[in-house]
Design an enzyme around this catalytic site. Structure first.
Site, PDB file in Angstrom:
ATOM      1  N   LYS A 287     -22.697 110.524 -33.533  1.00 44.13           N
ATOM      2  CA  LYS A 287     -21.505 111.017 -34.213  1.00 44.13           C
ATOM      3  C   LYS A 287     -21.767 112.449 -34.664  1.00 44.13           C
ATOM      4  O   LYS A 287     -22.882 112.775 -35.071  1.00 44.13           O
ATOM      5  CB  LYS A 287     -21.222 110.091 -35.405  1.00 44.13           C
TER       6      LYS A 287
ATOM      7  N   LYS B 198     -18.737 109.581 -31.242  1.00 41.91           N
ATOM      8  CA  LYS B 198     -17.722 109.708 -32.290  1.00 41.91           C
ATOM      9  C   LYS B 198     -17.691 111.126 -32.846  1.00 41.91           C
ATOM     10  O   LYS B 198     -18.530 111.496 -33.666  1.00 41.91           O
ATOM     11  CB  LYS B 198     -17.996 108.706 -33.417  1.00 41.91           C
TER      12      LYS B 198
ATOM     13  N   ASP C  33     -22.589 103.941 -40.380  1.00 42.88           N
ATOM     14  CA  ASP C  33     -22.647 105.360 -40.005  1.00 42.88           C
ATOM     15  C   ASP C  33     -23.723 106.035 -40.849  1.00 42.88           C
ATOM     16  O   ASP C  33     -23.498 106.375 -42.005  1.00 42.88           O
ATOM     17  CB  ASP C  33     -21.293 106.041 -40.237  1.00 42.88           C
TER      18      ASP C  33
END
Lengths: 488, 306, 294
Positions: B206, B242, B142
């Site tokens: 995300k 996400k 991430d």
């Protein structure tokens, strides 16, 4: 562009989520509301009102004839002469506020009945029709003692008895649009709801009783077109307010030509919803969906003509089709339903006639897959592509969930096509560019122009059309004017 | 050569317009969907399976991470037949530990990287950071984008950085790119950053680090889902989504899933393509599941807090 | 021997030009004693049709002028009338008005033009509204000209009736086709000459002479006329106009028993009778305000 298909008919189906009907307590039979009493029709005739989603009968409704209308007009006149015109604006306002409050209290019941009787999704009657109706009473209640400020130096005076005829697409909301300003301005009312959707207007009569409104200030006579004609032609009526088709509006205007009756006509439309290539496209698509599928397209200001700039036509069409996949058609009482039942067999026949016509004219039809219930009146959300300005489905009001899509190249072409109609009720424009918005909104010949939004309504916002969409405004300060006379 | 129609919608650095009020309207329409009974149970279990159970504290310890891993594998044993979470999300230095704890569970290890959460460091440091996570066995990385560069209009820098980290991830790890939407200032920028991240090679986009408020919101998520959809139509490449931070109750989680259902549909309603970055969501979902099973409203005291 | 007077040919005013009636039919303008003093054109259905074409062409550009510009042009008409007041006084007297009355009528007409000139950039401000809708939208209602307005001018007055109906109609951006008083038609065409030298674009104001009852069926059924103003008391005519108006839902405005000489009959509300209310909605982004976010 790749052929990747997104599947929006999901395995994760929503379970039924039905609004409870336990709250409502419909009578078997409804009488006429005249002079504050529930009166049997002099003919002793009744007609059925049905649930368009099931075709089951909901109640019997009294059929008012000339004699009943005469009684109602006289009751209204008496109330005008003896009580209502004698009350101060403040006192009138307080009665109207009471009506608004009771509507809010009975909102859920009203929403369920509206949905049962008319076929519209409960989400819409709950979130839009009923709250807006209450909002109209609340808004106009406050005007009752402030008319001098709305029309300075004009000495506004009430007109007398208003005859009002409402349509079946927003039964209670249209009754509110008509009754609230009429009462605020000091008039009394004889109102006829559309024959397929009388129930919520009759509940509104109950609410007037509950509010202690003086007898005869609001009178409700139920029936079909001939009952409406009795109101229009009655000598004791000072003002006609009509919402409905342009055809009937013209008949009314002709009928009262030799009289001094004032008139407000809210008639048909064939609104263009114009999408430019620089628009926020996903929001535009949502606006297109709300523009044409709101209330099954039974909306006079529906965005029934989509004009898309050719450069983004494919993208918009793709997005539109995707969005249509996620629309849920079915039981109007289900909280998840987006598209309910068509209001009547008659209207369904009209819509199907136009769909057939569109195909015959060579337009390409698109409807999402899925089965329709056998019982009840249903119509899938429908797109027509490959249509020309000369197609009848482009020119005529269908009043159903049917969208005709055309393309344009330039601003000028968009404006020309949008204005190329006898109607002029509403229009939509989608672009991110401010100066283009104002160019469009000032050139579009329509009473309501939605820029980067569509089908929004508010009690404070005047509503009404140009050209053959009628005249007069309802809503807002301008909506008062229709119920007053002035010195200059 | 066949000329490809260059869509003005999806050209990487074109600005696809977003109207905030329109987005809010759409969101409020979707959140009014009523999810009941079996549909609710289906949705709640799906939500559990999509959680990236996260701890990203300065105070993270070995035992904290161990406990979190256990929780991920055993959400609420007394219920039976529950999915595990999708991943455990930690800092790079805990990747090895988490990997070991989760062996055989099927749960992925996700690691934040690239000078998380600010992203204010050199590309070299970010690459090293990423390599460290991958070498320790991270299944997912991430990363954060350089918001400062973004605001300076250096979109190429932002793009190239993501592409570089993607290169480092290679076939070892899926790259989730954090836009930190709460720092971007507008939905138009969220859309722009989404397009940059996808075209630069991200596997997931995300919303947030969880360190900035606002973190994930429904409107921001909808904008990103629309971007993913346009990208998919344009390229055929599926990108995951996400939302992270602030999603702590079941109702909200179902609303997010409803956004996915109505925007992207079935293909994304799986933990391969949709995740919740959350630390406390699981227990609320579990309480709702118990409520559905027993008919009684639940107390937090009956669900383990790790 | 006295000089032989040159008599004026009274033609009509259409699209900024002075054509004769296509029908070739005229009627005599009489003086107070019933003696003919001039031949007036008797407008036909075709004259009207041609005039609508001119009025339609002129309307949009006129509406697109700035309000300030329209204001100045109306003021210019007043200036030109002031300069030629003697002619109008004389004409009115020829048609049977006393000198005092004639002077009064001309002066009031000039003042009325100035009154409406002043409203051009103001009426919108007193009758428009910003509507506080419940939602994140900016919503406002404003007036737009209705389009092409046909006018049956008051029969009683030669000038003030003409001025009092034309000015409030054009000030908002409408174009108009006016049928002048049949019995007091002289100064209508002289007024057209004033207009023609006042920077009013051709086609914005068109003046016909003729018989009202003959032309009303055509005025009221024409599909490209948006509004019709009738000044008079003929009940049958009013009913006919209203019935015919359904062809295209023309807006019918009737002014009965008006003493146009009185100041109380000038009003900004007379302007808005020939306008449509347009309501515009646009979303208001809620970012950056306190308590908002995205």
């Amino acid at each position: 562009m790749s052929e990747n298909k997104i599947n929006l008919k999901s395995a994760w189906d929503l379970a039924p989520s039905l609004e409870s009907t336990s709250l409502i307590n419909l009578k078997k039979q409804y009488e006429l509301f005249i002079g504050g009493k529930w009166v049997k029709p002099s003919s002793n005739k009744y007609f059925d009102t049905n649930n368009p989603a099931t075709e089951e009968k909901l109640a019997s409704i009294a059929n008012a004839n000339a004699k009943d209308v005469d009684l109602a007009v006289k009751a209204a006149r008496k109330a005008y002469d003896t009580t209502w015109s004698k009350l101060s604006g403040k006192e009138r306002g307080k009665y109207i506020y009471r009506i608004a409050r009771i509507m809010q209290e009975r909102a859920k019941e009203l929403a369920v009945v509206e949905t049962l009787d008319g076929g519209k999704p409960i989400r819409e009657s709950r979130d839009i029709d009923i709250p807006l109706a209450a909002n109209h009473f609340f808004y106009y209640a406050g005007w009752a003692d402030k008319l001098e400020y709305a029309f300075p130096n004009r000495n506004p005076k009430s007109l007398g008895v208003a005859g009002q005829i409402t349509p079946w697409n927003f039964p209670l909301l249209m009754a509110a649009w008509k009754i609230a300003p009429a009462l605020a301005c000091g008039n009394t009312v004889v109102l006829k709801p559309a024959e397929t959707t009388s129930l919520t207007t009759l509940l509104l009569a109950e609410i007037c009783e509950q509010a202690g409104l003086p007898d005869g200030v609001v009178n409700i006579v139920t029936g079909a077109g001939d009952t409406g004609a009795e109101i229009v032609n009655h000598d004791g009526i000072d003002k006609i307010a009509f919402t409905g088709s342009t055809g009937v509006g013209k008949i009314i205007q002709k009928a009262i030509a030799g009289t001094d009756k004032k008139a407000t006509l809210e008639l048909g439309g064939k609104a263009a919803n114009i999408v430019f290539e620089d628009a926020p496209l996903d929001q535009a698509v949502e606006g297109i969906i709300n523009g044409i599928f709101f209330n099954q397209g039974h909306v006079c200001c529906a965005g029934s003509r989509l004009l898309v700039q050719e450069s983004v036509y494919e993208v918009v069409l793709r997005k539109l089709k995707d969005r249509m996949e996620s629309l849920i058609l079915g039981n109007p009482l289900d909280k998840n339903t987006d598209i309910g039942a068509i209001n009547s067999k008659e209207q369904l026949d009209t819509i199907n006639h136009y769909i057939k016509l569109g195909k015959e004219e060579g337009a390409e039809i698109y409807q999402p897959e899925g089965k329709l219930e056998k019982k009840g009146y249903w119509c899938k959300p429908t797109l027509f592509t490959g249509v020309a300005q000369s197609n009848r489905i482009v020119q005529e009001e269908i009043f159903g969930p049917v969208l005709a899509i055309q393309t344009f190249r330039t601003i000028e072409e968009a404006i020309t096509k949008a204005n190329n109609t006898p109607y002029g009720l509403s229009a939509g424009v989608w672009t991110d560019k401010g100066s283009k918005i104002f160019n469009m909104t000032s050139q579009l010949r329509a009473g309501i122009v939605w820029a980067n939004t569509f089908n929004k309504f508010d009690a404070t916002s005047p509503f009404g059309g140009y050209k053959e969409s009628g005249f007069g405004r309802e809503g807002g300060l301008h909506g008062l004017e229709a119920y007053l006379s002035f010195e200059n | 050569m066949e000329s490809k129609k260059l869509s003005i919608i999806n050209h990487p650095l074109s600005i696809t317009k977003v109207d905030q009020v329109g987005i809010s309207d759409r969101v409020s329409r979707i959140t009014k969907r009523s999810v009941k009974n079996e549909a609710k149970i289906y949705g709640l279990k799906m939500a559990l399976s999509m959680i990236d159970l996260t701890t990203l504290e300065g105070a993270d310890t070995v035992n904290k991470v161990k406990q979190l891993c256990y929780k991920g594998m055993h959400l609420h044993d007394s219920y039976g037949d529950l999915p595990t979470v999708a991943a455990i999300c930690v800092y790079p230095n805990f990747v090895g530990l988490a990997k070991e704890q989760l062996k055989g569970s099927g749960i992925n290890v996700a690691s934040v990287a690239t000078a998380f959460p600010s992203g204010n460091s050199s590309l070299e440091v970010k690459i090293t950071d990423t390599k460290m996570a991958i070498d320790a066995g991270a299944d997912e990385v991430d990363m954060v984008i350089s918001r400062g560069k973004f605001h300076q209009g250096e979109y190429n820098y932002v793009f190239d950085e993501i592409a570089k980290i993607k290169e480092v991830c290679g076939k070892h790890a899926r790259l989730k790119t954090i836009l930190e939407t709460g720092e971007l200032g507008s939905l138009d920028n969220v859309r722009k950053a989404s397009d940059i991240a996808m075209y630069a090679g991200s596997d997931f986009i995300k919303t947030s680090t969880g360190k900035i408020s606002p973190a994930a919101t429904l409107p921001v998520t909808l904008v990103m889902l629309e971007a993913i959809k346009d990208y998919y139509y344009e390229t055929g490449i599926q990108i995951g989504m996400k939302p992270a931070g602030g999603i702590s109750n079941a109702k909200l989680a179902l609303q997010y899933l409803m956004l996915v259902k109505e925007t992207l549909g079935d293909k994304w309603l799986t933990n391969e393509w949709f995740r919740f970055g959350a630390s406390s969501l699981a227990n609320d979902v579990l309480m709702q599941l118990e409520k559905q099973r027993t008919g009684n409203y639940q107390s937090k005291d009956y669900f383990s807090k790790d | 021997m006295s000089r032989i007077e040159v008599l004026k040919t009274y033609k009509m005013y259409i699209g900024g030009k002075f054509p004769r009636t296509e029908s070739g039919i005229h009627y005599p303008q009489l003086d107070s004693k019933g003696n003919p003093i001039a031949n007036m054109c008797k407008a036909s259905r075709k004259d009207f049709r041609n005039t609508v074409v001119e009025a339609r062409k002129a309307q949009e550009p006129w509406a697109n002028r700035t309000a300030y510009n329209r204001s100045q042009i109306l003021y210019r008409i007043a200036e030109m009338l002031e300069g030629r007041k003697a002619q109008f006084i004389e004409e009115l007297m020829q048609m049977g008005t006393t000198k005092k009355q004639a002077e009064n009528e001309v002066f009031t007409s000039i003042d009325r033009l100035i009154y409406y000139a002043g409203w051009a950039d103001k009426y919108q401000q007193i009758s428009s509204s910003v509507n506080p809708v419940s939602g994140a939208f900016f919503n406002f209602s404003m007036h737009e000209p209705t389009g092409v307005v046909a006018v049956i001018a008051p029969e009683e007055n030669g000038l003030i009736g003409l001025v009092s109906t034309i000015a409030p109609i054009i000030v908002s951006g409408n174009s108009c086709i006016v049928l002048a008083s049949e019995s007091k038609a002289l100064c209508s065409i002289s007024f057209a000459e004033v207009i023609n030298s006042s920077d009013v674009p051709g086609g914005v104001i068109n003046i016909l002479t003729g018989n009202a009852l003959e032309l009303i069926p055509h005025f009221s059924t024409h599909m490209d006329v948006n509004s019709l103003l009738y000044c008079g008391n003929n009940k049958k005519a009013i009913q006919l106009m209203k019935e015919n108006s359904v062809t295209n839902l023309k807006r019918i405005v009737v002014k009965k028993d008006i003493d146009w000489m009185k100041d109380e009959n000038e009003s900004p509300y007379f302007i808005t009778k020939f306008t449509e209310v347009k309501t515009t909605w646009h979303p208001i982004e809620k970012i950056g305000a306190s308590g908002s976010g995205y």
